[in-house]
Design an enzyme around this catalytic site. Structure first.
Site, mmCIF file in Angstrom:
data_model
loop_
_atom_site.group_PDB
_atom_site.id
_atom_site.type_symbol
_atom_site.label_atom_id
_atom_site.label_comp_id
_atom_site.label_asym_id
_atom_site.label_seq_id
_atom_site.Cartn_x
_atom_site.Cartn_y
_atom_site.Cartn_z
ATOM 1 C CG ASP A 219 -1.928 1.006 1.330
ATOM 2 O OD1 ASP A 219 -2.863 0.930 0.526
ATOM 3 O OD2 ASP A 219 -1.843 1.911 2.189
ATOM 4 C CD GLU A 292 -2.204 2.214 -3.507
ATOM 5 O OE1 GLU A 292 -3.341 2.675 -3.675
ATOM 6 O OE2 GLU A 292 -1.553 2.412 -2.459
HETATM 7 C C1 GLC Z 1 -4.233 3.012 -0.518
HETATM 8 C C2 GLC Z 1 -5.447 2.130 -0.382
HETATM 9 C C3 GLC Z 1 -6.592 2.965 0.069
HETATM 10 C C4 GLC Z 1 -6.256 3.559 1.420
HETATM 11 C C5 GLC Z 1 -4.950 4.336 1.353
HETATM 12 C C6 GLC Z 1 -4.433 4.637 2.726
HETATM 13 O O1 GLC Z 1 -4.353 3.928 -1.524
HETATM 14 O O2 GLC Z 1 -5.697 1.465 -1.576
HETATM 15 O O3 GLC Z 1 -7.795 2.246 0.144
HETATM 16 O O4 GLC Z 1 -7.279 4.412 1.846
HETATM 17 O O5 GLC Z 1 -3.950 3.610 0.708
HETATM 18 O O6 GLC Z 1 -3.936 3.480 3.314
#
Ligand code: GLC
Length: 566
Positions: A219, A292
């Site tokens: 993440d 991500e």
């Molecule tokens: C990422 C996740 C999202 C979350 C954010 C903070 O972007 O996909 O759902 O709110 O991180 O952890």
């Protein structure tokens, strides 16, 4: 149902030949545990619910599942606020339930990828509670990013950074110091310059690797290191919801790198992943890291997947590309170029738990809505029929491309965004932190419909559902689509099975000329793929039809339709 699988994909198999590893071509299905299946009846999905429904995913033909967080958490950001990284929240079950789910998935030849949230913890994490109890300058505070404020009495935040969810990125604690949170105030950012934090995360990785997970979706993998001195930064007006400098209107298409904010894409993050990669490589079974990283353009994203770093990075440039042939051709070319330059597979994704579902998004007239969501007052609301038709065509194109593809739960049912959720049921922190100005992400997180005539459409026996399911969702229920030839579910199943049969996912793309400007036409793995993004039909090229995203009209390929031909 599940056993027509290729041996090479079995999780227990010996190491593959370099270039043929499972993750280079895998179709990975994202499970959002709260909304997948609820075995306990409390209206929130859970791990036993997943275990009970895994057969349906094996039947669909996916190679792996990725689970959004199920860890101990006060659920301020739906579990992306973790209080204990090595335990399961009672909402979702127990560690024993996790082990059972993993064992069942592995029996079905489905690999298991878990979410790891290293940029921030919950404010309920033991370390943050210790930091609050300790004085400024203490070891406890140094695991997070605490600073004195600006202004004569430190009454102003240390800098001007804004939270991704809206409002300031700093919150003051009673003794006058401030802590940084790039997301909600309940999600304090860790200090990754502190070796203690790094060691802790190595232990967390080991904990889950020892429990036989096959990998981690990381993440906010672009966020952990902040520029020295935490300088002020004002995002450009057109910046995406990740706080500026990323996710522009035409991501991946421009050659110009954006200026990165001092909190995203700092060079130092790569050192962290190199250390993690070494750890993973010490485990048998090709465990993976998937980033991500909302950065732009694609060659920059590819830095996350250099040979000694992660295995995959989400291709958000692809997700954000409109349903428009020339943009699609460019982003496909740019993706293949950028990732192959570092020896990594490209990935492809159209939906996830943070963006408007593509069955709605592709018919929206407003652009760049990721993270902002759509609701009843959004201008240019999508026509659901057009949206679904385009979504099916877009998916059929995506699943033919070389690389690894991500599917978000419910898209195989053709689910649209739940646009008309009442204000009072919304739960996304974005909604609260912007006083309802941004709808946020609840509309893509509504629990799945499994059986048309069961309570909560089979999501939960008691009929409970943490977000209300729209009253017309019976028509999307899995049982009504199962075995029905033209259903979206059967389209996905057929695409996944034929993808494996024809070895799509490996190989290259050869562009085919002679089609109009609204057509994407290519050859890959011995299959001709033609996507007509326009409104008018075009003549079908020669070849036996393997797959069509909507019924064909005689020898014509209608608008908003993709076909695979042998
Ligand atoms: C990422 C996740 C999202 C979350 C954010 C903070 O972007 O996909 O759902 O709110 O991180 O952890």
């Amino acid at each position: 149902m599940s056993n027509d699988r290729d041996e090479a994909f079995a999780p227990t198999s010996a190491a593959s030949t370099p270039g043929q590893e499972w993750w280079r071509t895998a179709v990975i299905y994202q499970i959002y545990p709260r909304s997948f299946a609820d075995a306990s009846g409390d209206g929130i999905g859970d791990l036993p619910g997943i275990t009970a429904r895994l057969d349906s995913l094996a039947g669909l033909g996916v190679d792996a599942i990725w689970l959004s967080p199920f860890y101990t958490s006060p659920q301020k950001d739906a579990g992306y606020d973790v209080a204990d990284y090595c335990d399961v929240d009672p909402l979702f079950g127990t560690l024993a339930d996790f082990d059972e789910m993993t064992a069942r998935a592995h029996e079905l030849d489905i690999r298991v990828i878990v979410d790891l949230v290293p940029n921030h913890s919950s404010d309920q994490h033991r370390w943050f509670q210790e930091a609050l109890a300790a004085p400024a300058g203490s070891v406890e505070r140094d695991r997070y990013i605490f600073r004195d404020g600006a202004g004569a009495d430190g009454e102003l935040p240390p800098n001007n950074w804004q939270s991704v969810f809206g409002g300031p990125a700093w919150t003051r604690v009673p003794d006058g110091q401030w802590y940084l949170h790039l997301f909600d105030s309940s999600q304090p950012d860790f200090n990754w310059d502190n070796r203690i934090v790094r060691d802790e995360f190595l232990d967390i990785l080991r904990f889950w690797l020892d429990r036989e997970v096959d990998g981690f979706r990381v993440d906010v993998a672009h966020g952990m290191i902040k520029a020295d001195g935490l300088p002020d930064y004002t995002p450009p007006a057109e910046g995406g919801s990740m706080g500026g400098g990323t996710a522009t209107l035409e991501p991946g298409i421009s050659d110009e790198a954006n200026d990165d904010p001092p909190y995203w894409a700092q060079e130092g993050v790569h050192e962290i992943y190199r250390e993690w990669r070494k750890l993973l490589d010490g485990y048998a079974g090709e465990r993976i890291l998937a980033a991500e990283a909302w950065v732009d353009p694609l060659p920059k994203v590819a830095k996350w997947v250099r040979p000694d770093e992660m295995h995959q990075a989400f291709n958000f440039a692809y997700l954000e590309t409109p349903w428009e042939a020339s943009a699609l051709r460019s982003v496909i070319d740019n993706s293949l170029d950028a990732f192959s330059a570092v020896g990594a597979p490209s990935t492809w994704v159209l939906s996830n738990h943070d963006v408007v579902r593509h069955a709605s998004r592709l018919a929206l007239t407003a652009e760049n809505l990721q993270g902002h969501g759509v609701g009843p007052k959004t201008p240019g609301l999508p026509d659901p029929v057009v949206g679904l038709r385009r979504a099916r065509a877009a998916t059929a194109l995506m699943l033919a491309l070389p690389g690894s593809a991500y599917i978000y739960q419910g898209e195989e049912l053709g689910l649209p965004e739940a646009i008309n959720l009442p204000d009072e049921v919304r739960q996304d922190p974005t909604w609260f932190r912007t006083n309802g100005e941004r709808y946020g992400r609840d509309g893509c997180r509504v629990p799945l419909p499994w059986e048309a005539s069961a309570p909560a459409y089979g999501f939960s026996e008691t009929g409970a559902s943490w977000l209300p399911q729209p009253t017309d969702w019976a028509t999307y229920a899995r049982d009504l689509q199962n075995g029905v030839p033209d259903s979206t579910l059967e389209l996905y199943r057929s695409a996944l099975h034929q993808r494996r049969e024809h070895g799509l996912g490996l190989g290259e793309v050869e562009w085919l000329d002679g089609f109009g400007p609204e057509v994407v036409a290519l050859r890959t793995g011995g299959v001709t793929v033609v996507a007509n993004t326009g409104a008018d039909p075009i003549a079908l090229p020669e070849g036996a039809v393997l797959l069509a995203s909507s019924p064909l009209e005689g020898n014509d390929l209608p608008g908003d339709t993709t076909v695979w031909l042998s």
